[in-house]
Design a protein around this motif. Structure first.
Motif, PDB file in Angstrom:
ATOM      1  N   ALA A  99      72.500 -47.307  56.159  1.00  0.00           N
ATOM      2  CA  ALA A  99      71.769 -47.129  54.793  1.00  0.00           C
ATOM      3  C   ALA A  99      70.887 -45.279  55.051  1.00  0.00           C
ATOM      4  O   ALA A  99      71.198 -44.481  53.627  1.00  0.00           O
ATOM      5  CB  ALA A  99      70.917 -48.348  54.794  1.00  0.00           C
ATOM      6  N   TYR A 100      70.201 -44.762  56.394  1.00  0.00           N
ATOM      7  CA  TYR A 100      69.745 -44.205  56.513  1.00  0.00           C
ATOM      8  C   TYR A 100      70.968 -43.347  56.003  1.00  0.00           C
ATOM      9  O   TYR A 100      70.591 -42.049  55.486  1.00  0.00           O
ATOM     10  CB  TYR A 100      68.780 -44.651  57.525  1.00  0.00           C
ATOM     11  N   LEU A 101      71.486 -43.075  56.462  1.00  0.00           N
ATOM     12  CA  LEU A 101      73.194 -42.087  57.011  1.00  0.00           C
ATOM     13  C   LEU A 101      73.788 -42.159  55.652  1.00  0.00           C
ATOM     14  O   LEU A 101      73.809 -41.084  55.178  1.00  0.00           O
ATOM     15  CB  LEU A 101      74.339 -42.521  57.856  1.00  0.00           C
ATOM     16  N   GLY A 130      60.005 -44.622  51.146  1.00  0.00           N
ATOM     17  CA  GLY A 130      61.540 -45.937  52.055  1.00  0.00           C
ATOM     18  C   GLY A 130      60.119 -45.925  53.384  1.00  0.00           C
ATOM     19  O   GLY A 130      60.471 -47.034  53.780  1.00  0.00           O
ATOM     20  N   SER A 131      59.694 -44.748  53.908  1.00  0.00           N
ATOM     21  CA  SER A 131      59.181 -45.489  54.941  1.00  0.00           C
ATOM     22  C   SER A 131      57.804 -46.812  54.541  1.00  0.00           C
ATOM     23  O   SER A 131      58.438 -47.864  55.343  1.00  0.00           O
ATOM     24  CB  SER A 131      57.962 -44.378  55.607  1.00  0.00           C
ATOM     25  N   ALA A 132      57.668 -47.070  53.651  1.00  0.00           N
ATOM     26  CA  ALA A 132      56.248 -48.414  53.639  1.00  0.00           C
ATOM     27  C   ALA A 132      57.323 -48.862  53.127  1.00  0.00           C
ATOM     28  O   ALA A 132      56.760 -49.942  53.386  1.00  0.00           O
ATOM     29  CB  ALA A 132      55.845 -47.040  52.412  1.00  0.00           C
ATOM     30  N   LEU A 133      57.954 -49.070  52.220  1.00  0.00           N
ATOM     31  CA  LEU A 133      58.621 -50.002  51.986  1.00  0.00           C
ATOM     32  C   LEU A 133      59.527 -50.573  53.032  1.00  0.00           C
ATOM     33  O   LEU A 133      59.997 -52.094  52.816  1.00  0.00           O
ATOM     34  CB  LEU A 133      60.112 -49.463  50.834  1.00  0.00           C
ATOM     35  N   LEU A 192      66.962 -52.855  53.784  1.00  0.00           N
ATOM     36  CA  LEU A 192      68.452 -51.678  53.648  1.00  0.00           C
ATOM     37  C   LEU A 192      68.135 -50.186  52.393  1.00  0.00           C
ATOM     38  O   LEU A 192      68.182 -49.214  52.199  1.00  0.00           O
ATOM     39  CB  LEU A 192      69.699 -52.217  53.478  1.00  0.00           C
ATOM     40  N   ALA A 193      67.043 -50.709  51.456  1.00  0.00           N
ATOM     41  CA  ALA A 193      66.976 -49.917  50.549  1.00  0.00           C
ATOM     42  C   ALA A 193      65.040 -49.344  50.606  1.00  0.00           C
ATOM     43  O   ALA A 193      65.845 -48.065  49.966  1.00  0.00           O
ATOM     44  CB  ALA A 193      66.493 -50.889  49.069  1.00  0.00           C
ATOM     45  N   PHE A 213      67.393 -46.061  52.436  1.00  0.00           N
ATOM     46  CA  PHE A 213      68.324 -45.726  51.584  1.00  0.00           C
ATOM     47  C   PHE A 213      67.483 -44.630  51.331  1.00  0.00           C
ATOM     48  O   PHE A 213      67.571 -43.359  51.797  1.00  0.00           O
ATOM     49  CB  PHE A 213      69.115 -46.416  50.536  1.00  0.00           C
ATOM     50  N   LEU A 214      66.485 -44.979  50.786  1.00  0.00           N
ATOM     51  CA  LEU A 214      65.225 -43.903  50.388  1.00  0.00           C
ATOM     52  C   LEU A 214      64.882 -43.301  51.732  1.00  0.00           C
ATOM     53  O   LEU A 214      64.963 -41.568  51.459  1.00  0.00           O
ATOM     54  CB  LEU A 214      64.648 -44.741  49.596  1.00  0.00           C
ATOM     55  N   GLN A 215      64.516 -43.532  52.874  1.00  0.00           N
ATOM     56  CA  GLN A 215      63.970 -42.473  53.563  1.00  0.00           C
ATOM     57  C   GLN A 215      65.368 -41.451  54.125  1.00  0.00           C
ATOM     58  O   GLN A 215      65.047 -40.431  54.434  1.00  0.00           O
ATOM     59  CB  GLN A 215      64.026 -43.654  54.984  1.00  0.00           C
ATOM     60  N   GLY A 216      66.506 -42.065  53.890  1.00  0.00           N
ATOM     61  CA  GLY A 216      67.742 -41.241  54.589  1.00  0.00           C
ATOM     62  C   GLY A 216      67.559 -40.439  52.811  1.00  0.00           C
ATOM     63  O   GLY A 216      67.812 -39.175  53.501  1.00  0.00           O
TER      64      GLY A 216
END
Length: 401
Positions: free
Chosen positions: A59-61, A94-97, A108-109, A112-115
């Motif tokens: 998800a990150y990638l 994304g980190s907080a989520l 995973l959401a 994805f935002l972190q990525g």
């Protein structure tokens, strides 16, 4: 402004390169720091199949690859600093989520935002260097950034393991959020805009479609994208699967961090070797022979898997050699893909980065799901991907365009 002068900014060379290195390395830190905690994350979020925890990496990638299509053109139109700060805010969200998630889909959401945010840091930071320096100064700055970036795959899992030993995996995401916030504050206080207003380019769908037409009608570039995706697939499969292999197959979870660090350090060694090789050999020669070597290594890998000879030392040795060859192949293959599309280099870089990352992530995740306690299907997948990559590269090198 003279052509070889840096664009106006508040940082001197050393601070600027350090800032770019940190902003770029957040992407690698976010990828690798979670590896020791994948099993614990899967258990805490009630996964029925622990192999699905590999999706935390995937998800990150996917977000990382997608951001290249968004933030490259965005920063060209609106400037680097503002676009970078937007990306860092997305990274913080994304980190907080991810850190507070109690459901795997929320995790995973968040990843994805972190990525997306981490990818923005990578893309925009590189652009800022190119805005600010040319020639030897640019080469010197890029070499420092590459060195720092290459160290993080080896160091990040160790940091993640320390956090797990002291606290919960959720503190990994707290640390990532703190890192993102630090870079955001640093940028706000110290970073000047590196892209002059007269050099900004408004986004145009017509120009974007035209660039896509050039990229996909250039057979050599299109084939190189395929080879890049296949090359990344094996590497991403290894990253997502590595902790599971150490813990479930070899019952050596306590050795994961140092041995993964050793394997990842091959990327730094490959970067040094590549610089030496390219002073003596052509890009095409290096790519051709590293892909052939990768096939040979994977034939040996599959043979060992069939005969039951893959002990922990053999596994580490094979993965170290494969990672070294990956480090030699990827930058040179990327350069070959860019050669015929120099007229649309900015868009081509974003599109190639997006496609190879998405393809590599999807194929790598699929291969990782085939792990059934044996490395036989994984070794077969590695051999299939490397053979297809070698054959496709041979075809691509026969085409001038």
């Amino acid at each position: 402004m003279l052509e070889n002068e840096p664009a106006p900014r508040r940082m001197r060379f050393n601070e600027f390169v350090l800032f770019v290195s940190v902003a770029t390395a957040i992407g690698a830190l976010s990828t690798y720091i979670v590896l020791p905690g994948l099993t614990q994350i899967g258990n805490d979020l009630r996964l029925t199949d622990i192999s699905h925890s590999q999706a935390v990496i995937s998800a990150y990638l996917i977000g990382f690859g997608t951001s290249q299509l968004v933030f490259g053109p965005l920063s060209d139109s609106f400037g680097r600093k503002g676009s970078l700060l937007v990306g860092l805010m997305i990274f913080l969200l994304g980190s907080a989520l991810s850190g507070v998630s109690t459901d795997f889909s929320v995790m995973l959401a968040g990843r994805f935002l972190q990525g997306v945010g981490g990818g923005a840091g990578r893309v925009i930071s590189t652009s800022m260097l190119r805005d600010s320096y040319v020639g030897q100064d640019l080469g010197r700055a890029l070499s420092y950034v590459t060195l720092v970036f290459g160290l993080f795959p080896a160091v990040a899992p160790l940091l993640g393991q320390v956090i797990l030993d002291l606290a919960s995996w959720r503190w990994m995401f707290a640390l990532l959020a703190a890192a993102g916030l630090t870079v955001a504050v640093w940028a706000t206080l110290r970073l000047g805009e590196t892209l002059d207003p007269e050099r900004r380019r408004p986004f145009s769908w017509g120009a974007f479609r035209g660039a896509l037409a050039i990229i996909f009608s250039t057979r050599k570039t299109a084939t190189c994208i395929l080879v890049l995706g296949l090359t990344l697939a094996s590497n991403y499969a290894f990253i997502g699967l590595s902790h599971q292999v150490f813990s479930q197959l070899f019952h050596a979870e306590h050795l994961f961090t140092p041995l993964f660090g050793f394997i990842a350090s091959m990327l730094v060694l490959a970067a040094l070797a590549n610089a030496w090789l390219l002073r003596r050999l052509t890009l095409r020669f290096v790519v051709q022979h590293t892909l052939i070597a990768a096939v040979a290594v994977n034939v040996l890998y599959l043979l060992c898997a069939c005969l039951g000879w893959v002990s922990l030392p053999v596994y580490v040795l094979l993965q170290a050699v494969s990672t070294f060859l990956f480090g030699l192949t990827l930058p040179n293959l990327y350069a070959l893909a860019m050669e015929p599309v120099a007229s649309v280099a900015g868009t081509a870089s974003a599109v190639i980065g997006f496609l190879m990352t998405i393809m590599g992530t999807c194929l790598g995740f699929f291969l990782g799901q085939l792990f059934d306690g044996s490395l036989l299907p994984i070794a077969a997948g590695y051999l299939l991907f490397s053979t297809l990559a070698m054959v496709s590269a041979q075809i691509a090198q026969r085409w001038r365009k």
